[in-house]
Motif scaffolding. Structure first.
Motif, PDB file in Angstrom:
ATOM      1  N   ALA A  87      -1.782  -6.961   3.905  1.00  0.00           N
ATOM      2  CA  ALA A  87      -0.873  -7.615   4.785  1.00  0.00           C
ATOM      3  C   ALA A  87      -0.412  -6.772   6.051  1.00  0.00           C
ATOM      4  O   ALA A  87      -0.235  -7.121   6.923  1.00  0.00           O
ATOM      5  CB  ALA A  87       0.644  -8.230   4.079  1.00  0.00           C
ATOM      6  N   GLY A  88      -0.391  -5.530   5.459  1.00  0.00           N
ATOM      7  CA  GLY A  88       0.060  -4.487   6.735  1.00  0.00           C
ATOM      8  C   GLY A  88      -0.997  -4.236   7.809  1.00  0.00           C
ATOM      9  O   GLY A  88      -0.681  -3.598   8.684  1.00  0.00           O
ATOM     10  N   LEU A  89      -1.939  -4.940   7.515  1.00  0.00           N
ATOM     11  CA  LEU A  89      -3.092  -4.859   8.710  1.00  0.00           C
ATOM     12  C   LEU A  89      -2.693  -5.833   9.704  1.00  0.00           C
ATOM     13  O   LEU A  89      -3.566  -5.822  10.847  1.00  0.00           O
ATOM     14  CB  LEU A  89      -4.511  -5.020   8.172  1.00  0.00           C
ATOM     15  N   GLY A  90      -1.910  -6.507   9.657  1.00  0.00           N
ATOM     16  CA  GLY A  90      -1.299  -7.600  10.772  1.00  0.00           C
ATOM     17  C   GLY A  90      -2.143  -8.708  10.838  1.00  0.00           C
ATOM     18  O   GLY A  90      -1.953  -9.438  11.924  1.00  0.00           O
ATOM     19  N   ASN A  91      -3.360  -9.234   9.894  1.00  0.00           N
ATOM     20  CA  ASN A  91      -3.929 -10.444  10.244  1.00  0.00           C
ATOM     21  C   ASN A  91      -2.948 -11.756   9.774  1.00  0.00           C
ATOM     22  O   ASN A  91      -2.145 -11.417   8.902  1.00  0.00           O
ATOM     23  CB  ASN A  91      -5.288 -10.372   9.644  1.00  0.00           C
ATOM     24  N   ARG A  92      -3.468 -12.834  10.576  1.00  0.00           N
ATOM     25  CA  ARG A  92      -2.754 -14.021   9.965  1.00  0.00           C
ATOM     26  C   ARG A  92      -3.575 -15.165   9.729  1.00  0.00           C
ATOM     27  O   ARG A  92      -4.875 -15.018  10.138  1.00  0.00           O
ATOM     28  CB  ARG A  92      -1.835 -14.504  11.217  1.00  0.00           C
ATOM     29  N   LEU A  93      -3.190 -16.335   9.276  1.00  0.00           N
ATOM     30  CA  LEU A  93      -3.928 -17.613   9.107  1.00  0.00           C
ATOM     31  C   LEU A  93      -4.276 -17.894  10.237  1.00  0.00           C
ATOM     32  O   LEU A  93      -3.459 -18.314  11.221  1.00  0.00           O
ATOM     33  CB  LEU A  93      -2.977 -18.526   8.405  1.00  0.00           C
ATOM     34  N   THR A 111      -8.864 -16.976  -1.713  1.00  0.00           N
ATOM     35  CA  THR A 111      -8.288 -16.526  -0.589  1.00  0.00           C
ATOM     36  C   THR A 111      -9.052 -15.549   0.174  1.00  0.00           C
ATOM     37  O   THR A 111      -9.407 -14.376  -0.418  1.00  0.00           O
ATOM     38  CB  THR A 111      -6.788 -15.718  -0.985  1.00  0.00           C
ATOM     39  N   PRO A 112      -9.237 -15.636   1.525  1.00  0.00           N
ATOM     40  CA  PRO A 112      -9.969 -14.808   2.257  1.00  0.00           C
ATOM     41  C   PRO A 112      -9.245 -13.171   2.353  1.00  0.00           C
ATOM     42  O   PRO A 112      -7.992 -13.138   2.195  1.00  0.00           O
ATOM     43  CB  PRO A 112     -10.072 -15.429   3.567  1.00  0.00           C
ATOM     44  N   LEU A 113     -10.055 -12.283   2.484  1.00  0.00           N
ATOM     45  CA  LEU A 113      -9.536 -10.782   2.539  1.00  0.00           C
ATOM     46  C   LEU A 113      -8.219 -10.480   3.328  1.00  0.00           C
ATOM     47  O   LEU A 113      -7.360 -10.093   3.014  1.00  0.00           O
ATOM     48  CB  LEU A 113     -10.468  -9.751   2.810  1.00  0.00           C
ATOM     49  N   HIS A 114      -8.509 -11.350   4.549  1.00  0.00           N
ATOM     50  CA  HIS A 114      -7.440 -10.805   5.353  1.00  0.00           C
ATOM     51  C   HIS A 114      -5.944 -11.439   5.312  1.00  0.00           C
ATOM     52  O   HIS A 114      -5.106 -11.092   5.822  1.00  0.00           O
ATOM     53  CB  HIS A 114      -7.863 -11.312   7.104  1.00  0.00           C
ATOM     54  N   LEU A 115      -5.978 -12.385   4.238  1.00  0.00           N
ATOM     55  CA  LEU A 115      -4.814 -13.072   4.002  1.00  0.00           C
ATOM     56  C   LEU A 115      -4.409 -12.540   2.593  1.00  0.00           C
ATOM     57  O   LEU A 115      -3.323 -13.029   1.968  1.00  0.00           O
ATOM     58  CB  LEU A 115      -4.684 -14.833   3.862  1.00  0.00           C
ATOM     59  N   GLN A 116      -4.992 -11.434   1.930  1.00  0.00           N
ATOM     60  CA  GLN A 116      -4.765 -11.055   0.576  1.00  0.00           C
ATOM     61  C   GLN A 116      -3.482  -9.946   0.970  1.00  0.00           C
ATOM     62  O   GLN A 116      -3.384  -9.522   1.907  1.00  0.00           O
ATOM     63  CB  GLN A 116      -5.769  -9.997  -0.110  1.00  0.00           C
ATOM     64  N   PRO A 117      -2.339 -10.314  -0.053  1.00  0.00           N
ATOM     65  CA  PRO A 117      -1.053  -9.603   0.298  1.00  0.00           C
ATOM     66  C   PRO A 117      -1.261  -8.146   0.235  1.00  0.00           C
ATOM     67  O   PRO A 117      -0.503  -7.459   1.100  1.00  0.00           O
ATOM     68  CB  PRO A 117      -0.407  -9.744  -1.266  1.00  0.00           C
ATOM     69  N   CYS A 118      -2.413  -7.365  -0.439  1.00  0.00           N
ATOM     70  CA  CYS A 118      -2.421  -5.886  -0.371  1.00  0.00           C
ATOM     71  C   CYS A 118      -2.985  -5.537   1.018  1.00  0.00           C
ATOM     72  O   CYS A 118      -2.703  -4.191   1.377  1.00  0.00           O
ATOM     73  CB  CYS A 118      -3.538  -5.532  -1.376  1.00  0.00           C
TER      74      CYS A 118
END
Length: 390
Positions: A341-347, A332-339
């Motif tokens: 998620a608050g940074l607002g990145n998406r698939l 799982t790439p970092l921007h999709l890690q649940p921790c």
């Protein structure tokens, strides 16, 4: 060596190499026990000097893990709440979590699809008025493009910090990984190119102020400590530190293994070449580790031999059934890690990072591995794709 005739081929096994180094390790351990100091003592100081000589760093600060090395280095470089640090979207979680633990905010950027390291153009596009630092990662076997990334940092007045946790022995135009910017780190977890018996790490820097700050932070903010007098708590600095001292046991092991490091790096390179020769042209293997053309000479070190493969998860299952160990870096790439998620990145935000997460797999590659074992791994890969040919 781990041979193809054995029941299985583990992803990593360092028993034989450890046995070869044991006389040196044992001598350092005996000296440690004779000193009666088992943490932040003489062996740690000796290890810092030896590592400085090997890397060419003016300052080495030994700590208890590569992750803590990143956190303390970022703090020493002045990262504060609200500061953004640009990191690649494809890396171990510690790359981004260390920014959070240091008080900053990680900002993700895509990777170069060939080297799997931070894409300089993507990094520059991610710069905002809040960006304070740029932190590329030297991943698997190749250093990031430090010439281009250094230029980005200079154009925008950013601090360049290297996540060189896998970078022992890597050099860029003759300069060891971790020393092209304000500082870098090394990890000595057991499966690394130079591994301890447990977690251990170090900060490398040519900046005396950064080194002094990291040294203070690793020991609860204490200043003026020496290996002979570290019990007092009255000499505290104005910053709150943590307990991140290296154990002398780990330093003793690393001192005992260091003389064999260059031979271990050379053996990893031999195995990598053997894999590349045997897998070149195999249908279904999409990409093998390539020599990336650079404007300056870059010395790679095969910390991990990572390929991109079609039907990666099915291939992993097939190899596992054959008794062959593998590792997926990183599913799982970092921007999709649940921790995060608050940074607002998406698939879909970082296409190359997402493709790498779906297709990369690391094959066994360590000095104890035999060439016959490489043959067995490659034969198993060929059989998988032959049986699944469309």
């Amino acid at each position: 060596m781990i041979a193809a005739t054995e029941l299985g081929i583990p992803f990593f096994n360092g028993a034989e190499g450890f046995a070869q180094c044991w006389p040196d390790i044992s001598r350092h351990l005996d000296e440690m026990f004779d000193s009666g100091k088992f943490s932040h003592g003489r062996k740690v100081a000796e290890w810092e000097r030896a590592l400085a000589e090997y890397t060419g760093a003016r300052h080495v600060v030994a700590v208890n893990s590569g992750t803590d090395a990143l956190v303390l280095l970022l703090r020493a470089c002045g990262i504060r709440p609200g500061d953004e640090v640009i990191v690649p979207a494809f890396s171990f979680v510690a790359t981004a979590s260390s920014v959070v633990l240091a008080g900053g905010t990680p900002v993700f950027a895509d990777i170069d699809p060939v080297s799997h390291t931070l894409d300089p153009r993507a990094a520059e596009a991610a710069v905002t008025p809040r960006t304070r630092a740029l932190m590329p990662v030297h991943l698997f076997s190749r250093p990031a493009d430090l010439t281009s990334l250094g230029a980005v940092a200079r154009r925008h007045g950013l601090t360049l910090v290297e996540d060189s946790a896998e970078g022992i022995g890597m050099r860029w135009d003759g300069v060891h990984a971790g020393l092209l910017g304000s500082g870098g780190v090394l990890s000595f977890s057991p499966a690394k190119t130079l591994g301890a018996l447990g977690d251990a790490g170090a900060v490398l820097t040519d900046d005396p102020e950064i080194a002094a700050q990291v040294s203070t932070l690793r020991h609860h903010g204490r200043i003026g400590q020496t290996v002979d007098n570290i019990a007092g708590i009255s000499n505290l600095s104005g910053v709150s530190g943590t307990n991140s001292k290296m154990d002398d046991l780990q330093a003793a092991v690393l001192l005992g293994k260091l003389p064999q490091l260059d031979a271990a790096i050379a053996r990893r390179a031999e195995l990598a070449r053997a894999y590349t020769e045997r897998l070149r042209g195999v249908e279904g293997v999409l990409r093998l580790p390539a020599v990336v053309e650079r404007d300056v000479p870059a010395d790679p070190v095969c910390c991990a031999y990572v390929i991109e493969a079609d039907r990666r998860d099915a291939l992993v299952g097939h190899l596992t059934a054959q008794g062959i160990g593998t590792e997926v870096y990183y599913p799982t790439p970092l921007h999709l890690q649940p921790c995060f998620a608050g940074l607002g990145n998406r698939l879909g935000d970082f296409a190359h990072a997402e493709a790498a997460a779906e297709r990369t797999v690391a094959l066994p590659c360590y000095p104890d591995l035999s060439t016959a074992a490489v043959d067995r791994v490659c034969d198993a890969i060929r059989r998988f794709y032959a049986a699944n040919a469309s």
